[in-house]
Scaffold this motif. Structure first.
Motif, PDB file in Angstrom:
ATOM      1  N   LYS A   1       0.838  -1.214  -0.081  1.00  0.00           N
ATOM      2  CA  LYS A   1      -0.226  -0.089   0.087  1.00  0.00           C
ATOM      3  C   LYS A   1       1.045   1.269  -0.093  1.00  0.00           C
ATOM      4  CE  LYS A   1      -3.938   2.066   2.660  1.00  0.00           C
ATOM      5  NZ  LYS A   1      -4.883   1.889   3.690  1.00  0.00           N
ATOM      6  N   GLY A   2       0.448   2.365  -0.606  1.00  0.00           N
ATOM      7  CA  GLY A   2       1.070   3.519  -0.598  1.00  0.00           C
ATOM      8  C   GLY A   2       2.364   3.530  -1.267  1.00  0.00           C
ATOM      9  N   ALA A   3       3.449   3.980  -0.340  1.00  0.00           N
ATOM     10  CA  ALA A   3       4.805   4.039  -1.018  1.00  0.00           C
ATOM     11  C   ALA A   3       5.444   2.798  -1.230  1.00  0.00           C
ATOM     12  CB  ALA A   3       5.737   4.536   0.311  1.00  0.00           C
ATOM     13  N   ALA A   4       4.981   1.552  -0.416  1.00  0.00           N
ATOM     14  CA  ALA A   4       5.535   0.295  -0.837  1.00  0.00           C
ATOM     15  C   ALA A   4       4.876  -0.200  -2.193  1.00  0.00           C
ATOM     16  CB  ALA A   4       4.867  -0.760   0.345  1.00  0.00           C
ATOM     17  N   LYS A   5       3.891   0.188  -2.290  1.00  0.00           N
ATOM     18  CA  LYS A   5       3.331  -0.210  -3.690  1.00  0.00           C
ATOM     19  C   LYS A   5       3.762   0.493  -5.005  1.00  0.00           C
ATOM     20  CE  LYS A   5      -1.291  -0.756  -4.319  1.00  0.00           C
ATOM     21  NZ  LYS A   5      -2.714  -0.649  -4.610  1.00  0.00           N
ATOM     22  N   ALA A   7      -4.024   7.160  -0.032  1.00  0.00           N
ATOM     23  CA  ALA A   7      -2.836   6.351   0.187  1.00  0.00           C
ATOM     24  C   ALA A   7      -2.296   6.062  -1.465  1.00  0.00           C
ATOM     25  CB  ALA A   7      -3.182   5.216   0.677  1.00  0.00           C
ATOM     26  N   ASP A   8      -3.237   6.136  -2.235  1.00  0.00           N
ATOM     27  CA  ASP A   8      -2.748   6.158  -3.613  1.00  0.00           C
ATOM     28  C   ASP A   8      -2.026   7.181  -4.299  1.00  0.00           C
ATOM     29  OD1 ASP A   8      -3.851   3.446  -4.161  1.00  0.00           O
ATOM     30  OD2 ASP A   8      -5.819   4.457  -4.217  1.00  0.00           O
ATOM     31  N   LYS A  26       2.102   9.628  -7.717  1.00  0.00           N
ATOM     32  CA  LYS A  26       3.361  10.431  -7.740  1.00  0.00           C
ATOM     33  C   LYS A  26       4.356   9.961  -8.724  1.00  0.00           C
ATOM     34  CE  LYS A  26       6.429  13.221  -4.951  1.00  0.00           C
ATOM     35  NZ  LYS A  26       6.880  13.387  -3.639  1.00  0.00           N
ATOM     36  N   ARG A  27       4.494   8.574  -8.670  1.00  0.00           N
ATOM     37  CA  ARG A  27       5.529   7.969  -9.485  1.00  0.00           C
ATOM     38  C   ARG A  27       4.894   7.387 -10.948  1.00  0.00           C
ATOM     39  NH1 ARG A  27       9.039   6.006  -5.628  1.00  0.00           N
ATOM     40  NH2 ARG A  27      10.512   5.070  -7.412  1.00  0.00           N
TER      41      ARG A  27
END
Length: 493
Positions: free
Chosen positions: A135-139, A159-160, A165-166
């Protein structure tokens, strides 16, 4: 493209690269209109309410571990989960253009893989594995490693934002206005899908039209001779709102218990919770608020009213958890719940009413409850189903339900006659009680109409909800009111 969200999706708002980067779909509240953590936790608690302590212990091991434990402990019917058809149609169309479609979710891999099999357009699944909560940064980090040349991401929550951003482009799926604005600033918006109104879904789940049943609270006041007492009317009005709020809250509770069965039902699958338009977490959060408001209002009436509401709540919870699955017992329990409304009216207006009224209520509302079940049984038989989902009846039980329902209704007519003979005429409350003899034939005509339409398959699931919209039922009801007023004021005496 489907229109399940209520509005058409906006596609290609900002030009994106002509090179089709992979389309990555979030699962929870995106491709499906529910959250699998909430779904599996609810299924676990539905089976064992005391399992909440085990859930807390699993959560202490981390959310990824919790999701894995739940995935191993319960099996959710993934084929009945509500789908966001607009997003699914969009992804299928992109797949037809040769684009790679990936499911990337924080839900556990065991669950995500099963759900992915429903969608032919999904090429790959990336999910939590019991150790890492994707989730979030890990995804975002995982997807950047898998697709170094870029990817488009379809998500819905705050969380998305770390993933958008990436991402090379953004697909906003029914996000809140604040999240949608932030997402639009992070990259070109490839498509967006508007969010349905949660407030509207909550109001629909409250079933305010069912408050018509709560008018029974006023019956003891009228029949008990307090027709002209403003204080009695004020207490009855408070009791009416209290039982209304409590009933609406218990409807939410019942829908949470019934979620898997409602999703398989021909009409109940359209309910806000079953269809995913109302998130499970929102419904759960509303429960304590609703209970607090209901009992606070009852306390203004008096402790006896609080006691009646407490009994109503206990019976409702017992019905939701078990009794509704017991044939015949379910109709009896619904009749008890209706009669408790009369009991609340008795304590609110501080009157003494005839025991015949309570017996009449049990027979009448048992008949209407059987009408509801008969409609469901006949519908299931038409669809070729053996059982009514979530109930103890077989579709072949229709004739038995019909006979019990009609006999209960006629029993109510007979009890009305006995009430008139034994209580209404000798009681002296009515200036000209002869007018009350209009009650039994009007009641007979209405019950006959309900069962005629029920047998013809023209009645919806709830005969009370039908009656408040049916012109003939309304006219017959007005006839009852006119006869009562004529008897009370002694017209023709």
């Amino acid at each position: 493209m489907s229109a399940n969200a209520g509005s058409a999706a906006r596609v290609n708002e900002t030009p994106v690269s002509e090179i089709p980067v992979p389309l990555v779909l979030d699962l929870d509240r995106s491709l499906i209109r529910c959250d699998m953590l909430h779904e599996t936790a609810l299924a676990f608690l539905r089976r064992n309410p005391l399992g909440v302590f085990k859930l807390m212990r699993w959560l202490m091991q981390g959310r990824a571990a919790l999701k894995r434990k739940l995935a191993e402990a319960v099996t959710v019917d993934v084929d009945s989960l509500p789908v966001n058809h607009e997003l699914a149609d969009y992804a299928a169309a992109e797949k037809a253009k040769g684009r790679t479609v990936v499911l990337a979710t924080a839900s556990d891999r065991f669950v995500a893989t099963r759900i992915a099999k429903r969608f032919a357009f999904i090429d790959r699944v990336v999910a939590s594995d019991g150790v890492t909560n994707l989730k979030g940064a890990a995804k975002a980090e995982t997807l950047c490693k898998l697709f170094p040349d870029g990817f488009a991401y379809a998500g819905d929550s705050a969380a998305d934002l770390a993933v958008w951003k990436r991402a090379a482009s953004v697909v906003v799926v029914e996000a809140s206005p604040a999240v949608a604005r932030k997402a639009a600033r992070l990259g070109p918006v490839e498509a967006s899908f508007p969010r349905p109104s949660v407030t509207r879904a909550m109001v629909k789940s409250a079933r305010l039209h069912q408050w018509a049943k709560n008018a029974l609270v006023f019956a003891p006041l009228v029949l008990g001779g307090q027709f002209a007492n403003p204080a009695a009317w004020a207490n009855a009005a408070l009791a009416f709102v209290a039982i209304g709020v409590l009933a609406s809250t218990t409807y939410l509770l019942n829908d949470l218990f019934d979620l898997p069965d409602d999703r398989k039902h021909w009409s109940k699958r359209k309910r806000p919770l079953a269809s995913g338009r109302l998130p499970v977490v929102t419904a759960v959060a509303a429960l304590p608020v609703g209970f607090a408001v209901a009992f606070a209002l009852a306390a203004l009436v008096g402790m006896k009213a609080v006691g009646v509401l407490a009994v109503y709540l206990v019976v409702t919870v017992a019905y939701s958890m078990q009794l509704k699955r017991q044939p015949i017992v379910d109709a009896f329990t619904l009749a008890v719940l209706f009669t408790l409304r009369l009991g609340l009216g008795v304590v609110a207006a501080s009157v003494v009413v005839s025991p015949w009224l309570m017996v009449f209520s049990m027979f009448l509302f048992a008949s209407l409850s059987f009408a509801k079940r008969h409609t469901e049984a006949e519908r299931m038989a038409t669809l070729g189903e053996l059982r009514i989902a979530g109930r103890g009846y077989l579709s072949s039980d229709g004739p038995l339900i019909l006979s019990m329902g009609v006999s209960s209704g006629l029993g109510a007519v007979m009890i009305m006659v006995l009430y008139l003979i034994n209580d209404a005429f000798p009681g002296g409350l009515y200036a000209n009680p002869v007018w009350l003899w209009a009650f039994p034939p009007i009641l007979f005509l209405w019950i006959g109409r309900i069962w005629l339409l029920c047998q013809r398959g023209e009645l919806n699931d709830d005969p009370v909800a039908f009656a408040v919209r049916d012109r003939t039922s309304i006219l017959l009801g007005l006839g009852i009111v006119a006869a009562f007023l004529a008897g009370w004021y002694g017209i023709g005496a």
